[in-house]
Design an enzyme around this catalytic site. Sequence first.
Site, PDB file in Angstrom:
ATOM      1  N   THR A 143      -4.779   3.994   2.124  1.00 52.20           N
ATOM      2  CA  THR A 143      -4.341   4.783   0.978  1.00 52.20           C
ATOM      3  C   THR A 143      -4.241   6.245   1.361  1.00 52.20           C
ATOM      4  OG1 THR A 143      -6.660   4.862   0.252  1.00 52.20           O
ATOM      5  CG2 THR A 143      -5.256   3.197  -0.743  1.00 52.20           C
ATOM      6  N   ASP A 144      -3.263   6.946   0.771  1.00 54.27           N
ATOM      7  CA  ASP A 144      -2.998   8.344   1.098  1.00 54.27           C
ATOM      8  C   ASP A 144      -4.006   9.282   0.444  1.00 54.27           C
ATOM      9  OD1 ASP A 144      -0.776   7.388   2.416  1.00 54.27           O
ATOM     10  OD2 ASP A 144       0.577   7.734   0.722  1.00 54.27           O
ATOM     11  N   LYS A 145      -3.839  10.541   0.731  1.00 56.01           N
ATOM     12  CA  LYS A 145      -4.675  11.584   0.145  1.00 56.01           C
ATOM     13  C   LYS A 145      -4.610  11.532  -1.385  1.00 56.01           C
ATOM     14  CE  LYS A 145      -5.103  16.629  -0.139  1.00 56.01           C
ATOM     15  NZ  LYS A 145      -4.540  17.931   0.312  1.00 56.01           N
TER      16      LYS A 145
END
Length: 454
Positions: A143-145
């Site tokens: 998952t991204d930031k």
Amino acid sequence: MAARGLRAAAGALRRACGAWSPRLGRRLFCSPPMAGNVQAPAPVGAAREQDRKARIWEDAEQQAKKLKSSPDAEPHRKLPKRKIVLLMAYSGKGYHGMQRNVGSSQFKTIEDDLVSALVQSGCIPENHGEDMRKMSFQRCARTDKGVSAAGQVVSLKVWLIDDILEKINSHLPPHIRILGLKRVTGGFNSKNKCDARTYFYMLPTFAFAHKDHDVQDERYRLSAETLRRVNGLLACYRGTHNFHNFTSQKGPHEASARRYILDMFCEEPFVREGMEFAVIKVKGQSFMTHQIRKMVGLVVAVVKGYAPESVLERSWGEAKVDVPKAPGLGLVLERVHFEKYNQRFGNDGLHEPLDWTQEEAGVTAFKEQHIYPTIISTELHERSMAQWLSTLPVHDFNATAHAAASPGAKVGSGAVRLEAGAPGLPQALPSGSLAKLLTCSALLSLRPLCRRAS
């Protein structure tokens, strides 16, 4: 520590008793006389010396037993490591994504806190935390930031200590929870065995308000007509498409840019703290970096009136299309799917199916307590969606269309258009095809010269 204690006791014993005879053992000191071999009784001093040496042997044995049973003597050494999966939920605000960045402590990730909790709880040795490959660690999705998860699954090898979930959670912050654990096959890899992933994107409905005739704030309410149009656009993503324009990591000719979307739709809106929100759900085999946020961003741009509907189809072509990226705040990994694994191992009598039905109540409670409130409060106070919407006019969604319509050939946009009226040639050719065509034309034009020279 245990080994040093044993060596010290053995050294003291040798100094006191001399070398120990494996053949005679303790019988050296206290053997009874055998029939036919009666010896004179030993002097009193010699008997005392034998008793003293026997006591030293007994004390050494007792000390060795204590060291072996002490908590500092690695109590898990005899426990085999087992491959398991953990069901995780976390709020991603304030983190630089899921995956750990070893040697970069300034960018804190979810895995930093998870690995620390695994070491402190006694599930893995400390050196496994430094090198995660030693415990065969793998996550289903990176998952991204700022992105949260309600159903992330990681696979790893651990010592199955008592009350393992309670001990891990006791070393985690409240916005990161381990909700379930299951044993899996020794070669299981959560990323490779995952058939599909389901995400949802939660956003305020004023993101769909038309830029020319709708209010652009929390007073907006999504109409049934607009919801139908949103779902019509989202349905266009179903199937296999080339999503190279929806990530910065892929080119138009890379096979891995083609992704299969099983479903994508927007649910009925709901009101929280005076603002209306909606949830977009998308299920696909796999997703590239920023792909979902760009899929949502492009539909928002179309519904608001900044981009034509034709931009969706153009975005799957080879040409470069300017696709806006929606904020990461509203994106949540909801669940991961292991249908093929369950069909093969779920009913073999040895392994559990990876079905988290019993954990659904905990997942729902975590979303209501940590994920939804974070998205809502951030939007109300920081207005992340409103700020992003203000950047949409900067994007030029017609750039590719204008380039295609201009006279003359243009190279670099992924498609080349020749002058109108060129005899026997199509109106548009990919740049690679044009290069081959021009090369062939040049060779044909040189053929008469070659004949004359011969």
